[in-house]
Design a protein around this motif. Sequence first.
Motif, PDB file in Angstrom:
ATOM      1  N   SER A   3       0.836  -1.209   0.000  1.00  0.00           N
ATOM      2  CA  SER A   3       0.000   0.000   0.000  1.00  0.00           C
ATOM      3  C   SER A   3       0.869   1.256   0.000  1.00  0.00           C
ATOM      4  O   SER A   3       0.448   2.310   0.468  1.00  0.00           O
ATOM      5  CB  SER A   3      -0.914  -0.001   1.228  1.00  0.00           C
ATOM      6  OG  SER A   3      -0.152  -0.071   2.422  1.00  0.00           O
ATOM      7  N   ASP A   4       2.103   1.107  -0.512  1.00  0.00           N
ATOM      8  CA  ASP A   4       3.088   2.196  -0.457  1.00  0.00           C
ATOM      9  C   ASP A   4       3.407   2.750  -1.842  1.00  0.00           C
ATOM     10  O   ASP A   4       4.569   2.910  -2.215  1.00  0.00           O
ATOM     11  CB  ASP A   4       4.375   1.713   0.212  1.00  0.00           C
ATOM     12  CG  ASP A   4       4.964   0.468  -0.465  1.00  0.00           C
ATOM     13  OD1 ASP A   4       4.230  -0.223  -1.200  1.00  0.00           O
ATOM     14  OD2 ASP A   4       6.155   0.180  -0.241  1.00  0.00           O
ATOM     15  N   LEU A   5       2.362   3.043  -2.641  1.00  0.00           N
ATOM     16  CA  LEU A   5       2.570   3.570  -3.984  1.00  0.00           C
ATOM     17  C   LEU A   5       3.564   4.726  -3.951  1.00  0.00           C
ATOM     18  O   LEU A   5       3.382   5.709  -3.251  1.00  0.00           O
ATOM     19  CB  LEU A   5       1.239   4.045  -4.576  1.00  0.00           C
ATOM     20  CG  LEU A   5       1.293   4.797  -5.914  1.00  0.00           C
ATOM     21  CD1 LEU A   5       1.922   3.960  -7.008  1.00  0.00           C
ATOM     22  CD2 LEU A   5      -0.103   5.262  -6.309  1.00  0.00           C
ATOM     23  N   THR A   6       4.634   4.588  -4.743  1.00  0.00           N
ATOM     24  CA  THR A   6       5.693   5.590  -4.801  1.00  0.00           C
ATOM     25  C   THR A   6       5.946   5.946  -6.254  1.00  0.00           C
ATOM     26  O   THR A   6       6.107   5.059  -7.096  1.00  0.00           O
ATOM     27  CB  THR A   6       6.997   5.053  -4.173  1.00  0.00           C
ATOM     28  OG1 THR A   6       6.723   4.588  -2.845  1.00  0.00           O
ATOM     29  CG2 THR A   6       8.057   6.138  -4.117  1.00  0.00           C
ATOM     30  N   PHE A   7       5.977   7.248  -6.545  1.00  0.00           N
ATOM     31  CA  PHE A   7       6.206   7.697  -7.913  1.00  0.00           C
ATOM     32  C   PHE A   7       7.665   8.068  -8.132  1.00  0.00           C
ATOM     33  O   PHE A   7       8.326   8.638  -7.257  1.00  0.00           O
ATOM     34  CB  PHE A   7       5.331   8.913  -8.238  1.00  0.00           C
ATOM     35  CG  PHE A   7       3.995   8.551  -8.812  1.00  0.00           C
ATOM     36  CD1 PHE A   7       3.821   8.442 -10.181  1.00  0.00           C
ATOM     37  CD2 PHE A   7       2.920   8.284  -7.972  1.00  0.00           C
ATOM     38  CE1 PHE A   7       2.585   8.100 -10.715  1.00  0.00           C
ATOM     39  CE2 PHE A   7       1.690   7.934  -8.494  1.00  0.00           C
ATOM     40  CZ  PHE A   7       1.519   7.841  -9.872  1.00  0.00           C
ATOM     41  N   PHE A   8       8.149   7.736  -9.311  1.00  0.00           N
ATOM     42  CA  PHE A   8       9.463   8.154  -9.769  1.00  0.00           C
ATOM     43  C   PHE A   8       9.219   8.919 -11.066  1.00  0.00           C
ATOM     44  O   PHE A   8       9.147   8.335 -12.139  1.00  0.00           O
ATOM     45  CB  PHE A   8      10.376   6.946  -9.956  1.00  0.00           C
ATOM     46  CG  PHE A   8      10.568   6.172  -8.678  1.00  0.00           C
ATOM     47  CD1 PHE A   8      11.577   6.500  -7.788  1.00  0.00           C
ATOM     48  CD2 PHE A   8       9.704   5.137  -8.339  1.00  0.00           C
ATOM     49  CE1 PHE A   8      11.734   5.805  -6.588  1.00  0.00           C
ATOM     50  CE2 PHE A   8       9.844   4.434  -7.153  1.00  0.00           C
ATOM     51  CZ  PHE A   8      10.870   4.771  -6.269  1.00  0.00           C
ATOM     52  N   VAL A   9       9.012  10.220 -10.923  1.00  0.00           N
ATOM     53  CA  VAL A   9       8.595  11.131 -11.984  1.00  0.00           C
ATOM     54  C   VAL A   9       7.251  10.654 -12.540  1.00  0.00           C
ATOM     55  O   VAL A   9       6.237  10.774 -11.870  1.00  0.00           O
ATOM     56  CB  VAL A   9       9.675  11.274 -13.076  1.00  0.00           C
ATOM     57  CG1 VAL A   9       9.302  12.414 -14.028  1.00  0.00           C
ATOM     58  CG2 VAL A   9      11.040  11.582 -12.450  1.00  0.00           C
ATOM     59  N   GLY A  10       7.210  10.050 -13.739  1.00  0.00           N
ATOM     60  CA  GLY A  10       5.932   9.726 -14.360  1.00  0.00           C
ATOM     61  C   GLY A  10       5.448   8.301 -14.171  1.00  0.00           C
ATOM     62  O   GLY A  10       4.401   7.931 -14.706  1.00  0.00           O
TER      63      GLY A  10
END
Length: 449
Positions: free
Chosen positions: A426-433
């Motif tokens: 449940s730890d959605l992490t974004f790396f730019v796009g």
Amino acid sequence: MAEIDLKKIGYKVLHIASSLGASSAEVFLSRSRDLSIEVSNRQLETMKLAEEQGLGIRIFQNNRLGFVYSSDFTDSALDQMVHQAIANAKSTAEDKFNLLPPKPNETYPELDLFDEEIPRVPVEEKIALAQEIENRARQYDPRIKITERCAYSDSSYEVAVFNSLGVAGEYQGAYCGASAFLVAEEQGDSQTGFGFQYKLKYRELDPEFIAKEAAQKAVRMLGAKGIDTKNMTTVFDPYVATNFLGLLAQSLSADSVQKGKSRLAGRINEQVVSPLISIVDDGTKTGGIMSSPFDGEGVPCRKNVLINQGILTGFLYNTYTAAKEGKQSTGNGVRGSYKSTPEVGTTNFYIENGNLPRDQLLKQVTSGIYITDVLGMHTANPISGDFSLGAAGLLLENGEFGRPVRGIAIAGNIFDLFNAIDAVGSDLTFFVGKGSPTLKIREMTVSGN
């Protein structure tokens, strides 16, 4: 940036095109101001400030497309460009799907994309932010010996698109980011670690987070050794998961489907990955670095659910690929710059959160490996989905991190891998796009000694 009326220029181009008998025309305009700062050993190493402006013109004449671009906004240049675009159209092949999008029925979504502080904050403060990241990283652990680079960057931009069918859109945006690349050393061993963060708001950048992430990654890999080849439960860090998600992106493009380069062609409403996986592209996502009110053709951006609980529900389209199937564009006519035409591309592309906090997901692993990095993703085949990659990570024993591992390899097929996922964090992490939560794969062969 100097004041330039993009709308005035846009309509001037359309007027010229109409007066010269063009069937239809489009003009895409952009202006940007980009700053980049690098520090090392507490000293400013480089600082670059660049400004760019330009426009691209597409002329449609008898189903033929002519395209030109320039950075010159003078009246004489605009007139010459339209003439050249019309001439170019005469030399291209006729294609009945060469169309412009009509004026949208709905209004463009209102998005908070421009933080006035990003261009307004003094450059001295931005240099100090990069230096603060380095200072905090070195304070984290005495084994952090070398700063390869600590950096800050930002971009402020304006985009506008107008066409002869009534499309008229303008917006302003900005984003900023910072990063750290560090080297930890101990007993002759050295390991690198990185941390970075991109935000739409300047005050949301967190130097402590970036420094800690880079330092932790470097220190935790000290003393890494190989392991014997074995089949084992494998957990992907969100950063690694986004690398694999990027490989899957091409298969979800209508352009790839229509060219016979997607294994997902003809599989709408079929289960194609684990039922725990839902994949979304959302050009309007709050806080998304790739968010915008409209795409590179002036089509309103929206949220597109491509895979819902493992079931393939759709593909990404621009106007051209949509016309081929009698569909509507999904707002994914993406341009790299004013120098390119709109191709099918992703915006904020991500795997939706599962319901397991990362710690609980890890506790499911009695014996396995947590992959923190992969090497050679560019060698993977986006059509077949086959991959063979170098990797590094940490052993997992009874849900706890064990010793670091390097010199290993993982191989397989992206579609088999996504079908073998049996837990989603449940730890959605974004790396730019691109973004992903932690993913657990039931079993993979990890090649070692």
